[in-house]
Write a protein that holds these residues in place. Structure first.
Motif, PDB file in Angstrom:
ATOM      1  N   PRO A 107     -22.444 -11.026  82.251  1.00  0.00           N
ATOM      2  CA  PRO A 107     -23.587 -10.245  82.744  1.00  0.00           C
ATOM      3  C   PRO A 107     -23.257  -8.818  83.139  1.00  0.00           C
ATOM      4  N   LYS A 108     -21.966  -8.473  83.252  1.00  0.00           N
ATOM      5  CA  LYS A 108     -21.593  -7.132  83.709  1.00  0.00           C
ATOM      6  C   LYS A 108     -21.109  -6.227  82.588  1.00  0.00           C
ATOM      7  N   ILE A 109     -21.098  -6.694  81.348  1.00  0.00           N
ATOM      8  CA  ILE A 109     -20.613  -5.887  80.236  1.00  0.00           C
ATOM      9  C   ILE A 109     -21.498  -4.648  80.067  1.00  0.00           C
ATOM     10  N   LYS A 110     -20.868  -3.486  79.946  1.00  0.00           N
ATOM     11  CA  LYS A 110     -21.614  -2.229  79.826  1.00  0.00           C
ATOM     12  C   LYS A 110     -21.268  -1.470  78.550  1.00  0.00           C
ATOM     13  N   ASP A 111     -19.983  -1.406  78.219  1.00  0.00           N
ATOM     14  CA  ASP A 111     -19.548  -0.600  77.083  1.00  0.00           C
ATOM     15  C   ASP A 111     -18.694  -1.416  76.128  1.00  0.00           C
ATOM     16  N   ILE A 112     -19.042  -1.338  74.845  1.00  0.00           N
ATOM     17  CA  ILE A 112     -18.269  -1.973  73.777  1.00  0.00           C
ATOM     18  C   ILE A 112     -17.952  -0.896  72.747  1.00  0.00           C
ATOM     19  N   PHE A 113     -16.682  -0.794  72.377  1.00  0.00           N
ATOM     20  CA  PHE A 113     -16.246   0.210  71.408  1.00  0.00           C
ATOM     21  C   PHE A 113     -15.719  -0.488  70.151  1.00  0.00           C
ATOM     22  N   LEU A 114     -16.309  -0.162  69.009  1.00  0.00           N
ATOM     23  CA  LEU A 114     -15.866  -0.667  67.719  1.00  0.00           C
ATOM     24  C   LEU A 114     -15.814   0.500  66.742  1.00  0.00           C
ATOM     25  N   THR A 115     -15.352   0.216  65.512  1.00  0.00           N
ATOM     26  CA  THR A 115     -15.247   1.252  64.489  1.00  0.00           C
ATOM     27  C   THR A 115     -16.211   0.963  63.353  1.00  0.00           C
ATOM     28  N   ALA A 116     -16.797   2.016  62.802  1.00  0.00           N
ATOM     29  CA  ALA A 116     -17.706   1.868  61.666  1.00  0.00           C
ATOM     30  C   ALA A 116     -16.960   1.241  60.494  1.00  0.00           C
ATOM     31  N   ASP A 117     -17.580   0.220  59.885  1.00  0.00           N
ATOM     32  CA  ASP A 117     -16.952  -0.529  58.789  1.00  0.00           C
ATOM     33  C   ASP A 117     -17.944  -0.722  57.644  1.00  0.00           C
ATOM     34  N   LYS A 118     -17.401  -0.768  56.450  1.00  0.00           N
ATOM     35  CA  LYS A 118     -18.215  -1.209  55.305  1.00  0.00           C
ATOM     36  C   LYS A 118     -17.982  -2.703  55.133  1.00  0.00           C
ATOM     37  N   THR A 119     -18.967  -3.491  55.497  1.00  0.00           N
ATOM     38  CA  THR A 119     -18.805  -4.944  55.432  1.00  0.00           C
ATOM     39  C   THR A 119     -19.301  -5.519  54.111  1.00  0.00           C
ATOM     40  N   ALA A 120     -19.777  -4.678  53.238  1.00  0.00           N
ATOM     41  CA  ALA A 120     -20.152  -5.094  51.885  1.00  0.00           C
ATOM     42  C   ALA A 120     -19.679  -4.016  50.920  1.00  0.00           C
ATOM     43  N   GLU A 121     -19.378  -4.406  49.717  1.00  0.00           N
ATOM     44  CA  GLU A 121     -18.760  -3.476  48.768  1.00  0.00           C
ATOM     45  C   GLU A 121     -19.621  -2.238  48.534  1.00  0.00           C
ATOM     46  N   ASN A 122     -20.926  -2.412  48.498  1.00  0.00           N
ATOM     47  CA  ASN A 122     -21.821  -1.285  48.283  1.00  0.00           C
ATOM     48  C   ASN A 122     -22.651  -0.982  49.532  1.00  0.00           C
ATOM     49  N   GLY A 123     -22.190  -1.471  50.668  1.00  0.00           N
ATOM     50  CA  GLY A 123     -22.959  -1.314  51.896  1.00  0.00           C
ATOM     51  C   GLY A 123     -22.634  -0.040  52.632  1.00  0.00           C
ATOM     52  N   GLY A 124     -23.337   0.154  53.734  1.00  0.00           N
ATOM     53  CA  GLY A 124     -23.108   1.318  54.570  1.00  0.00           C
ATOM     54  C   GLY A 124     -22.200   0.996  55.734  1.00  0.00           C
ATOM     55  N   PRO A 125     -21.685   2.039  56.403  1.00  0.00           N
ATOM     56  CA  PRO A 125     -20.700   1.826  57.479  1.00  0.00           C
ATOM     57  C   PRO A 125     -21.278   1.174  58.726  1.00  0.00           C
ATOM     58  N   TYR A 126     -22.615   1.178  58.867  1.00  0.00           N
ATOM     59  CA  TYR A 126     -23.215   0.626  60.071  1.00  0.00           C
ATOM     60  C   TYR A 126     -24.035  -0.634  59.787  1.00  0.00           C
ATOM     61  N   ASP A 127     -23.869  -1.215  58.614  1.00  0.00           N
ATOM     62  CA  ASP A 127     -24.673  -2.389  58.248  1.00  0.00           C
ATOM     63  C   ASP A 127     -24.424  -3.561  59.187  1.00  0.00           C
ATOM     64  N   PHE A 128     -23.166  -3.772  59.566  1.00  0.00           N
ATOM     65  CA  PHE A 128     -22.853  -4.921  60.434  1.00  0.00           C
ATOM     66  C   PHE A 128     -23.480  -4.735  61.811  1.00  0.00           C
ATOM     67  N   VAL A 129     -23.580  -3.479  62.263  1.00  0.00           N
ATOM     68  CA  VAL A 129     -24.230  -3.209  63.547  1.00  0.00           C
ATOM     69  C   VAL A 129     -25.730  -3.466  63.440  1.00  0.00           C
ATOM     70  N   ALA A 130     -26.317  -2.998  62.344  1.00  0.00           N
ATOM     71  CA  ALA A 130     -27.755  -3.190  62.137  1.00  0.00           C
ATOM     72  C   ALA A 130     -28.107  -4.672  62.098  1.00  0.00           C
ATOM     73  N   LYS A 131     -27.283  -5.456  61.423  1.00  0.00           N
ATOM     74  CA  LYS A 131     -27.551  -6.886  61.331  1.00  0.00           C
ATOM     75  C   LYS A 131     -27.470  -7.547  62.699  1.00  0.00           C
ATOM     76  N   ALA A 132     -26.482  -7.110  63.500  1.00  0.00           N
ATOM     77  CA  ALA A 132     -26.297  -7.710  64.827  1.00  0.00           C
ATOM     78  C   ALA A 132     -27.460  -7.377  65.759  1.00  0.00           C
ATOM     79  N   VAL A 133     -27.908  -6.121  65.762  1.00  0.00           N
ATOM     80  CA  VAL A 133     -28.974  -5.747  66.693  1.00  0.00           C
ATOM     81  C   VAL A 133     -30.318  -6.363  66.285  1.00  0.00           C
ATOM     82  N   LYS A 134     -30.502  -6.567  64.983  1.00  0.00           N
ATOM     83  CA  LYS A 134     -31.721  -7.247  64.540  1.00  0.00           C
ATOM     84  C   LYS A 134     -31.723  -8.701  65.006  1.00  0.00           C
TER      85      LYS A 134
END
Length: 542
Positions: free
Chosen positions: A449-476
């Motif tokens: 319940p106290k987590i405030k900041d998470i730091f990760l690196t932009a990744d291409k999680t699919a061969e033709n995907g974008g660097p933020y696709d994994f973030v978009a999928k998670a927030v959806k």
């Protein structure tokens, strides 16, 4: 057109009384239409003057009589003075106006005559025409000095070192030195009976030519030493750490061994007295030492790195109240101590901050982190080291995604106090083993319940995907499962993705739930790569 001033006989204890000025206050008369800064009262002007450095204040003293007293009073209340303030400034020199690289003794004594009892911290660099006799005069004006730094270019004579030891170091609690002053360390510390914090650093790394210096022969064993720092110090004698840990076991709270020579840390004895006051241990590895040895003795180099890591772990077993640990770049940690996390759980259960960047700890060995229930900050950033030793020993890249997935599944739900988590990396290009959206969602859902900041690196999680696709999928996915707290999801764009941070933020503002704030940058100011002696530790920050 300046304002007119009328003299007032009204007087109450105020700013100017401290320096013995006459009981006269200048009050502005608003008979003129033109309003100037002099229309402000003394308290407002004093607030403005607080933003000027000492050299600027001395310049402003010539504006008027009123400004002379105001600037004098502001200087007299200064608690910090660095002689570097007066470096490379114009001054009269042999009846000519020249730029001189060092301040003169006259400039320094002018400040000290005004500050005297209020000055608590002094940073001393090279001063032109300074002698031992003149330094003694300066020492008489500093009865309450608590923190002293001797800057690197300041070369001391034997007599000057003796004066500093007798007149300055007898009252100081914090002393910061450079390796060029070690020749006279015995004279500097001979009367340092109040010393609590000692810092020795070196700007140049030359293990091959520098002989180890026996620091333990000069530090008074009866001083209440609580913090010791050897930063970038290549001359650490193999017996120094042993001496410090045994002689100050009852007072030591903080140790910084950042980038010292490997041999200086390997000689930690198996039996030590318990260090009940130890709160912070900083021991990141500098691979330059081992890489020099690698050119001649590859086996010996790897052995020394493992010995150093094991030496640090041995110290941990005597620190039951440790709060902060930094072992960044200890890439041989899993070789030296396979059960390292279990050692932490058993001997350092109160840890609040843990920095294990580039330590290459396998995912399954991170299981024990779930028992460090007091953790508030966990940094596992991974960047493939440039060390020759590591490049030979590790032929395959570290599976940071597996580590993240393991923590999300088995660890994070038990760390109820965790506020900060970081696992950034420097790998570029597409990989099937990168962090996936499902992994990130699992982490967010299971976080305490106290987590405030998470730091990760932009990744291409699919061969033709974008660097933020994994973030978009998670927030959806988070939109369908409400979280109890607001989380800053900070994505480092350190690779070659040409995407503006503002564009990324705007995109996620549209798709992310209100409790998820996605930020993108190639350099987050609030990101902590290493532990350090900060405001919570009494140590001079020059």
């Amino acid at each position: 057109m300046p304002a007119d001033y009328a003299l007032s006989d009204e007087w109450s204890p105020g700013l100017l009384q401290a320096i013995g000025t006459p009981p006269v206050i200048y009050l502005p008369c608003y008979s003129n239409k033109c309003t100037t800064i002099d229309c402000l009262d003394d308290y407002c002007l004093d607030l403005i003057l607080s933003h000027f450095n000492l050299f600027e204040l001395f310049s402003l003293m010539s504006v008027s009589t009123r400004w002379y007293y105001l600037c004098s009073d502001r200087i007299s209340r200064s608690t910090y003075f660095s002689t570097e303030t007066f470096e490379n400034v114009p001054m009269k020199w042999e009846e000519s106006q020249n730029m001189y690289p060092f301040p003169s003794f006259k400039s320094v004594i002018s400040v000290l005559n005004l500050t005297q009892d209020s000055l608590k911290t002094l940073s001393l660099s090279s001063v032109y025409d300074m002698t031992a006799e003149k330094l003694s005069v300066c020492g008489d004006l500093l009865p309450n000095l608590q923190e002293l730094e001797l800057c690197e270019p300041y070369n001391l004579s034997q007599n000057m070192a003796r004066v500093i030891g007798n007149k300055l170091c007898s009252t100081v609690e914090s002393l910061s030195l450079h390796s060029c002053h070690l020749e006279h360390l015995d004279l500097l510390l001979q009367n340092a009976r109040k010393l609590k914090h000692l810092s020795i650093s070196c700007s140049e790394y030359d293990v091959e030519t520098e002989e180890a210096f026996p620091i333990h022969d000069d530090i008074p064993s009866d001083c209440p030493l609580t913090s010791i720092r050897f930063h970038g110090f290549p001359r650490l004698h193999i017996d120094s750490i042993k001496f410090l840990l045994k002689s100050f076991s009852g007072t030591l709270e903080n140790i910084d061994l950042s980038y010292t020579n490997l041999q200086g840390i390997t000689n930690v004895p198996y039996l030590l007295p318990e260090l009940p006051c130890m709160k912070k241990l900083i021991a990141p590895v500098d691979t330059r030492d081992s890489d020099k040895l690698m050119l001649y003795t590859p086996d010996r180099s790897a052995f020394l790195q493992m010995q150093q890591t094991y030496g640090v772990v041995k110290m941990l077993k005597f620190m039951p109240n440790l709060r902060v640990l930094d072992m960044t770049n200890s890439s041989l940690l899993s070789f030296s101590v396979p059960d390292f996390v279990d050692v932490l759980v058993k001997h350092c259960p109160l840890l609040e901050e843990l920095y294990l960047g580039s330590c290459r700890i396998p995912a399954e060995e991170l299981y024990g982190l779930r028992y460090l229930v007091h953790l508030k900050k966990l940094c596992l950033d991974h960047y493939e080291p440039l060390s020759i030793v590591s490049s030979i020993l590790f032929t395959s890249p570290y599976d940071y995604a597996a580590a993240f997935r393991f923590i999300a599944t088995h660890v994070i739900s038990h760390l109820k106090e965790l506020q900060y988590f970081s696992l950034t990396h420097g790998r570029s290009g597409y990989s099937k083993n990168d962090i996936q959206g499902e992994d990130l969602f699992l982490f967010l859902r299971n976080a305490g319940p106290k987590i405030k900041d998470i730091f990760l690196t932009a990744d291409k999680t699919a061969e033709n995907g974008g660097p933020y696709d994994f973030v978009a999928k998670a927030v959806k996915m988070c939109s369908e499962h409400a979280l109890p707290q607001t989380i800053n999801l900070n994505i480092e764009n350190t690779l070659s993705f040409d995407v503006k941070a503002s564009t990324v933020t705007q995109f996620f503002d549209l798709i992310a739930p209100s409790y998820i704030q996605v930020n993108s940058s190639n350099n987050f100011a609030k990101k902590h790569v290493h532990a350090g002696f900060g405001d919570n530790v009494a140590f001079p920050n020059f």
